[in-house]
Write a protein that holds these residues in place. Structure first.
Motif, mmCIF file in Angstrom:
data_model
loop_
_atom_site.group_PDB
_atom_site.id
_atom_site.type_symbol
_atom_site.label_atom_id
_atom_site.label_comp_id
_atom_site.label_asym_id
_atom_site.label_seq_id
_atom_site.Cartn_x
_atom_site.Cartn_y
_atom_site.Cartn_z
ATOM 1 N N ARG A 131 2.475 -17.477 -34.325
ATOM 2 C CA ARG A 131 2.532 -17.191 -32.883
ATOM 3 C C ARG A 131 1.741 -15.915 -32.674
ATOM 4 O O ARG A 131 2.221 -14.807 -32.922
ATOM 5 C CB ARG A 131 3.981 -16.991 -32.444
ATOM 6 N N ILE A 132 0.525 -16.092 -32.221
ATOM 7 C CA ILE A 132 -0.382 -14.948 -32.144
ATOM 8 C C ILE A 132 -0.633 -14.507 -30.712
ATOM 9 O O ILE A 132 -1.003 -15.317 -29.859
ATOM 10 C CB ILE A 132 -1.714 -15.297 -32.821
ATOM 11 N N GLY A 133 -0.407 -13.236 -30.471
ATOM 12 C CA GLY A 133 -0.625 -12.696 -29.130
ATOM 13 C C GLY A 133 -1.971 -11.985 -29.046
ATOM 14 O O GLY A 133 -2.603 -11.694 -30.055
ATOM 15 N N PHE A 134 -2.409 -11.739 -27.833
ATOM 16 C CA PHE A 134 -3.695 -11.074 -27.616
ATOM 17 C C PHE A 134 -3.553 -10.010 -26.553
ATOM 18 O O PHE A 134 -3.147 -10.296 -25.424
ATOM 19 C CB PHE A 134 -4.731 -12.117 -27.197
ATOM 20 N N VAL A 135 -3.841 -8.788 -26.917
ATOM 21 C CA VAL A 135 -3.874 -7.713 -25.924
ATOM 22 C C VAL A 135 -5.343 -7.493 -25.592
ATOM 23 O O VAL A 135 -6.093 -6.887 -26.362
ATOM 24 C CB VAL A 135 -3.254 -6.419 -26.470
ATOM 25 N N ASN A 136 -5.741 -7.980 -24.464
ATOM 26 C CA ASN A 136 -7.149 -7.888 -24.061
ATOM 27 C C ASN A 136 -7.431 -6.563 -23.372
ATOM 28 O O ASN A 136 -6.505 -5.861 -22.953
ATOM 29 C CB ASN A 136 -7.492 -9.056 -23.131
ATOM 30 N N GLY A 137 -8.725 -6.227 -23.264
ATOM 31 C CA GLY A 137 -9.109 -4.996 -22.581
ATOM 32 C C GLY A 137 -9.220 -5.229 -21.092
ATOM 33 O O GLY A 137 -8.795 -6.250 -20.568
ATOM 34 N N ALA A 138 -9.805 -4.262 -20.419
ATOM 35 C CA ALA A 138 -9.942 -4.357 -18.969
ATOM 36 C C ALA A 138 -10.730 -5.600 -18.587
ATOM 37 O O ALA A 138 -11.698 -5.980 -19.255
ATOM 38 C CB ALA A 138 -10.640 -3.122 -18.439
ATOM 39 N N ALA A 139 -10.322 -6.238 -17.512
ATOM 40 C CA ALA A 139 -10.953 -7.485 -17.105
ATOM 41 C C ALA A 139 -12.372 -7.289 -16.597
ATOM 42 O O ALA A 139 -13.192 -8.205 -16.633
ATOM 43 C CB ALA A 139 -10.104 -8.155 -16.021
ATOM 44 N N ARG A 156 -6.738 -22.527 -30.781
ATOM 45 C CA ARG A 156 -6.699 -23.990 -30.711
ATOM 46 C C ARG A 156 -7.104 -24.585 -32.049
ATOM 47 O O ARG A 156 -6.526 -25.560 -32.524
ATOM 48 C CB ARG A 156 -7.640 -24.503 -29.625
ATOM 49 N N GLN A 157 -8.097 -24.001 -32.645
ATOM 50 C CA GLN A 157 -8.599 -24.563 -33.887
ATOM 51 C C GLN A 157 -7.668 -24.334 -35.074
ATOM 52 O O GLN A 157 -7.389 -25.263 -35.837
ATOM 53 C CB GLN A 157 -9.975 -23.957 -34.201
ATOM 54 N N TYR A 158 -7.181 -23.093 -35.208
ATOM 55 C CA TYR A 158 -6.428 -22.765 -36.415
ATOM 56 C C TYR A 158 -4.916 -22.940 -36.275
ATOM 57 O O TYR A 158 -4.207 -23.118 -37.255
ATOM 58 C CB TYR A 158 -6.723 -21.339 -36.867
ATOM 59 N N VAL A 159 -4.433 -22.795 -35.049
ATOM 60 C CA VAL A 159 -2.985 -22.920 -34.852
ATOM 61 C C VAL A 159 -2.634 -24.262 -34.224
ATOM 62 O O VAL A 159 -1.618 -24.864 -34.540
ATOM 63 C CB VAL A 159 -2.445 -21.781 -33.954
ATOM 64 N N GLY A 160 -3.473 -24.687 -33.311
ATOM 65 C CA GLY A 160 -3.206 -25.969 -32.669
ATOM 66 C C GLY A 160 -2.808 -25.779 -31.215
ATOM 67 O O GLY A 160 -3.561 -26.138 -30.319
ATOM 68 N N VAL A 161 -1.659 -25.163 -30.984
ATOM 69 C CA VAL A 161 -1.230 -24.992 -29.597
ATOM 70 C C VAL A 161 -1.683 -23.637 -29.058
ATOM 71 O O VAL A 161 -1.623 -22.628 -29.742
ATOM 72 C CB VAL A 161 0.307 -25.074 -29.491
#
Lengths: 332, 332
Positions: A182-190, A207-212
Motif C-alpha cells: 500500500r504505497i502512498g505519494f506525497v506530491n509537490g505543489a500542483a 498499476r503495473q507493480y501493485v495492480g490496484v
DNA sequence: CTGTTAGCGCGTTCAG
DNA sequence: CTGAACGCGCTAACAG
C-alpha cells in the motif's frame, strides 16, 4: 580599456582593419604581417573590447541566466545547475549574466525586453512556475531560450528536465521490491510541472507493480519540510495501512521522517520512505534517505549546450529528458 | 534591438539628442517635449541599448562575480553570498556577470584583463585562497574590487568577512559555560585566511576563559567531512581528556560527530561539539549541531554595497567585519 | 594582400 | 531650449 586596436595598428605600422583581420584569423592577410601584428598586440597586452564588438556584430556572446525564486536560503538545487551552465557556456566562449525575474518585474518590463536591452544572445530559464505570466512570453518570444524543469517547446524555446515519470517509477518499483503493498505519494505543489509527471509515473508504476491504484493515497505537500510533515500525517490518518511512501522531494521526505519519529513510527520497518532530488541532507539524516537523484549539474550543461547549438548552428530547440537514478540508503 | 533612439526621434519629431536628454532626465529640455518623447518611447517599446551606452560612457553597469573553486557540489556557502550580491547590485542598477578563475586561467589571461575586456566596472571576489597568484593582482590592480573572506586592503580593494576572531571566542565561551575544561580545536586548511583568525580567537578565548592554553589541542582538518573525522581521531588519541571541541566548519564537525558515533563517544555528554557556518545540514544531523552562524547573505549585500559606493561616490575601500552568531542546538 | 570609408546605437560637446 | 556633428572601439563592405 586603455590600449585599443588603433594603438596596435600604429605600433605595427598597419591599418586598423589589418589588425582586426590578423587577430580574428581572417584569410586575406599576409602571414608575416599577421605575425607582426600578433606580436605587437601581445607586447601591448591588447584586449579587444567585447562591448565594441558586441555593438557592431549584434552579438554579445553573453547569455542570461534567468532565475525565478532566486532567494536567500532558497533551492540549492539551483546552485549545481548554475555551475553546470556556467562551466559549459564558458567552454563555448559565452559569458553568463544573472537575471532574476524579481528585478525585471520591479522594473515593470517584460523579461524579453530586459534581455534585449542588454543584448543577451539567449536565455536559460530556471525555477519558473507553470502559472507564471512569463511562461507565455518565453514560449512566444523569438529570443532563443532553454527552460529547465518545465516542458515548454516552441520555435525558439527548448527544455531540459529530469525524466520525472521514470524517476517516480523507480521509486515505486523499489518500494514494491521491499515488500510494500500500500504505497502512498506525497506530491509537490500542483503548479510545478514536475508534479504532474511524477504523479503520472507513480500511477503507472502502481498499476503495473501493485495492480490496484487508489487515488486516496495521493496527498499534496508544497515541497517544504513542514508540508511533508503535514501531508504524511494527513495520509496516514486517511489510510493507516500504508506501508511505503514516495515523496516528490527530499525536503518533504525529511519532514515525513520527523513526523515518523514524533509519532513513533519506525522507518523502514513500519513505513518505507523514498524521496526525490538527492539533496546533500539526504545522506546525513537518520536514517539516511533513499531517494531518486536528479542530475543537476548535467541539466545545466545540457541546457547550455542546447542553447549554444541553437545559436551557432541554428538547430531547432528540443526537449531533453535526463535519467534520474535510484540511490538506496536506509529508509527503503 | 530593433527600435533605436533614432526611431523614437523620428516618431516624436525631434532630434536624437533631445530624445536622449528627455529620457535621461536632463534639465535642459522642455517639459512638454519631454512628455511627448517619453510617450512615444513607451509607444514604441523603446529600450536603450546597454551595449551602445557602455561604449560611449565607458561604464557598463556590470559587475563581475569572480569565483574560485566554482564547482559542482562545491561550497553552497557561495550560493547565499551570490544571492546577496545579486539582490543588492540589482537594486543599484548593476548587472552581474559570473566569472570563474578557471575560465580566465584556461585562457591564460590575468583576471584583470578578463574583466577589462568585458568592460566590467568592478569585481567581487569569492573563494580565493591566500596562496592564489591572483591575490597580488587583486590588490595591485586599479580595478575596483571587494574580496570576501580574505582581508585584502589597498587603494582599490576592500573586503568583507565574518568576524572570525569573535566567532571562535563565542564558541569557546559557550563550551566553557557548558562545563568544558579541556577544549580542542579542529582548524580548517592553513591556506585559508579565516583559519588564522579563528585560531587567534580560539587561543585568546581559551586563555581568557580557561586560563591555560595548550597548542597540542589544535589539529588541522581541511574543511572536509573526512578531514574532520581524521582530525578528531588524532586529537583524541593525543589528548583523551578533551571534553569539548570547536570545529572551524560544520562539515568537519559533522565528520567529527560520525567519528564519535563510531567510537561510542556520547555527544554532548562525553564530548561537546561546536561547529562553524550554520549550513543547512546543521539542524538536521542527530544530535543537531550547535554552531556559529555566518551571515552569508549579508556578506554578499555588504560587499556589493561597498563596491557601488566606491564606484559611484569614489569612496575608499574598507574592511568590514560582520558579526557571527551562536546558534545553540544539541551538541553543546 | 592592404587601406579607406561607413556605420553599430548612444551620449555629449558646441553652436544656434 | 534644441539640433548637428563627433566619437566610443570595432568589423565589414568596397576599393586599390
Amino acid at each position: 580599456m586603455r590600449v585599443t586596436i588603433r594603438d596596435v595598428a600604429r605600433a605595427a605600422g598597419v591599418s586598423v582593419t589589418t589588425v582586426s583581420r590578423a587577430l580574428n584569423g581572417a584569410q586575406d592577410v599576409g602571414e608575416e604581417t599577421r605575425q607582426r601584428v600578433i606580436e605587437v598586440a601581445k607586447q601591448l597586452n591588447y584586449r579587444p573590447s567585447h562591448v565594441a564588438r558586441s555593438l557592431v556584430l549584434r552579438k554579445s556572446q553573453n547569455i542570461g541566466l534567468l532565475v525565478s525564486d532566486f532567494r536567500k536560503g532558497g533551492h540549492h538545487f539551483l546552485y549545481d545547475v548554475l555551475v553546470g551552465v556556467h562551466d559549459t557556456l564558458a567552454e563555448y566562449g559565452y559569458d553568463v549574466t544573472l537575471v532574476s525575474t524579481d528585478t525585471a518585474r520591479q522594473q515593470l518590463v517584460s523579461y524579453v525586453d530586459f534581455c534585449r536591452a542588454r543584448g543577451l544572445d539567449g536565455v536559460i530559464v530556471m525555477g519558473i512556475r507553470l502559472d507564471d505570466p512569463y511562461v507565455e512570453e518565453v514560449v512566444e518570444s523569438t529570443l532563443p531560450s532553454v527552460v529547465i524543469d518545465l516542458p515548454l517547446l516552441s520555435r525558439h524555446c527548448g527544455y531540459v528536465m529530469t525524466d520525472n515519470v521514470n524517476g517516480a517509477r523507480y521509486a515505486v518499483r523499489h518500494l514494491v521490491s521491499r515488500g510494500c503493498r500500500r504505497i502512498g505519494f506525497v506530491n509537490g505543489a500542483a503548479h510545478a510541472a514536475v508534479s504532474r509527471e511524477r504523479l503520472r509515473g507513480f500511477e503507472e508504476a502502481v498499476r503495473q507493480y501493485v495492480g490496484v491504484y487508489d487515488d486516496r493515497l495521493v496527498v499534496y505537500g508544497d515541497f517544504t519540510l513542514e508540508g511533508g510533515q503535514r501531508a504524511l500525517a494527513e495520509l496516514l490518518a486517511r489510510a493507516p495501512e500504508v506501508d511505503g511512501v514516495f515523496f516528490a522531494s527530499d525536503l518533504m521526505a525529511i519532514g515525513g521522517l520527523q513526523h515518523c519519529r514524533a509519532a513513533g513510527i519506525r522507518v523502514p520497518e513500519d513505513l518505507a520512505v523514498v524521496g526525490f532530488d538527492d539533496i546533500d541532507l539526504a545522506r546525513f539524516v537518520t536514517p539516511a534517505l533513499t531517494t531518486i537523484a536528479q542530475p543537476r549539474y548535467e541539466m545545466g550543461c545540457e541546457a547550455a549546450k542546447m542553447l549554444v547549438h541553437m545559436l551557432q548552428k541554428g538547430e531547432m530547440p528540443s526537449g531533453t529528458l535526463l535519467p534520474p537514478q535510484l540511490v538506496v540508503r536506509e529508509t527503503a
